[in-house]
Design an enzyme around this catalytic site. Structure first.
Site, PDB file in Angstrom:
ATOM      1  N   ASP A   1       0.736  -1.190   0.050  1.00 56.36           N
ATOM      2  CA  ASP A   1      -0.105  -0.005   0.024  1.00 56.36           C
ATOM      3  C   ASP A   1       0.927   1.319  -0.005  1.00 56.36           C
ATOM      4  OD1 ASP A   1      -2.306   1.644   0.418  1.00 56.36           O
ATOM      5  OD2 ASP A   1      -2.022   1.803   2.608  1.00 56.36           O
TER       6      ASP A   1
ATOM      7  N   ASP B   1       0.045   5.149   1.236  1.00 58.36           N
ATOM      8  CA  ASP B   1      -0.018   6.057   2.440  1.00 58.36           C
ATOM      9  C   ASP B   1      -0.340   5.072   3.673  1.00 58.36           C
ATOM     10  OD1 ASP B   1      -1.188   9.105   1.903  1.00 58.36           O
ATOM     11  OD2 ASP B   1      -1.539   7.727   0.163  1.00 58.36           O
TER      12      ASP B   1
END
Length: 365
Positions: free
Chosen positions: A103, A105
């Protein structure tokens, strides 16, 4: 006292190990037997590999001194990290880690930031690429051009190019945008060091139903549901519609409450699921920390697309690293359907996890 506590904890971990092994065995049993773990935890999902929890507990105990504590019992974070270590151990001990997806953020960089040259995860990712592990950056950011992805991941892309003059790492990293809608591959000679991958090289058969008409129909329902929430809850936000996503976001400097974000996610998800459009193609409605977005597909499809692009890598040889696993509305949650996962809480934990991969795999940084 600490020695006795460690032995007791390890016995508990061994018992859970055996429950997981039984669950894996029963899951493969065509007669449909129910495992003991399934009876105890009806919502338990798939395990793609065994988990050496006893060894993992000993490893984390040396870092966190869990068994030496007198007043504070093992916490949620203690157990989360033990599970992460157990998953890494299972993968690297058998040289099974062929693909790691991340991922963006809160996983590789702080919320709302970008990958900078000085970020410590960069050298770890390059080390993993050098030992043969493929890398996928699976992000909710849905851009159709390489320029925007380069802006987010410039620190990593530029560092790879600077350290790989012979281009041995070319096409060993991909960016999957919009959860599962746009793929770019690392190409040092391309503008912004990313080249768009033809759909035929990564799209899954299930994605054939994701036609322009079906996508727009779902996004129309999602947008109306978001606008209804804005009116009902008086949310001070703007609406952003993209080709494969729609969402709401506040003005810069404004923070939305967690309760408002979660209420919006649950409302929108229910309304889409009840619609014909929501039954035709999969979608992901999630709380992004200070916004809410609905994307076509989800990260399980994004991970599976990366697996296909790299030649059909198995779920048991793939690890997805992310921070959003707390509920079904968290956008890393669905990755559990496609591969092994590691739940981290910050970019610092991602660095620690990658160090574990290198250390436990017997590699030299």
């Amino acid at each position: 006292m600490a020695s006795n506590a460690l032995n007791r904890y390890c016995q508990i971990m061994q018992d859970i190990e055996e429950l997981v092994n039984d669950h894996i065995l029963q899951s493969r049993n065509e007669q449909g037997s129910i495992s003991k773990l399934k009876l105890l935890v009806p919502s338990v999902g798939l395990f793609f590999t065994p988990l050496p929890l006893q060894d993992a507990f000993r490893y984390q105990d040396a870092q966190r001194r869990i068994s030496s504590r007198r007043f504070v019992a093992p916490s949620f974070n203690d157990i989360r990290l033990v599970l992460n270590t157990a998953q890494v151990m299972s993968l690297v001990r058998n040289s099974r880690l062929e693909l790691v997806t991340f991922d963006g953020d809160v996983t590789l960089y702080d919320d709302g930031e970008v990958l900078k040259p000085e970020d410590p995860c960069i050298e770890r990712i390059i080390t993993m690429m050098r030992i043969g592990t493929r890398i996928g950056l699976v992000t909710a950011a849905g851009y159709t051009e390489a320029k925007e992805y380069h802006r987010r991941f410039a620190g990593l892309l530029d560092a790879i190019a600077a350290s790989d003059h012979s281009h041995k790492l070319e096409h060993k990293l991909v960016v999957m945008g919009g959860e599962s809608n746009f793929m770019f591959t690392y190409t040092p000679t391309a503008p912004y060091k990313l080249e768009q991958v033809p759909d035929a090289d990564w799209r899954l058969p299930e994605m054939e139903t994701w036609t322009h008409e079906n996508v727009n129909a779902l996004l129309d329902v999602a947008e109306q549901a978001l606008r209804d929430c804005i009116k009902t809850l008086a949310i001070p936000v703007s609406v952003l519609r993209k080709s494969h996503a729609v969402g709401i976001y506040p003005e810069k400097g404004t923070r939305l409450s967690r309760e408002i974000l979660e209420e919006t996610v649950l409302n929108v998800r229910q309304l889409i699921s009840a619609s014909l459009a929501g039954q035709r193609i999969p979608f992901c409605a999630f709380n992004g920390g200070n916004d809410v977005f609905v994307d076509i597909g989800d990260k399980s499809y994004g991970v599976m697309a990366c697996q296909r692009y790299f030649g059909g890598i198995e779920a048991a040889k793939t690890l997805h690293v992310g921070d959003q696993f707390l509920s079904a509305g968290a956008n890393d949650f669905k990755a559990r359907l496609a591969c092994c996962t590691a739940w981290i809480a910050s970019p610092k934990e991602t660095v620690q996890l990658l160090d574990e991969v290198v250390e436990l795999g017997g590699h030299t940084p």
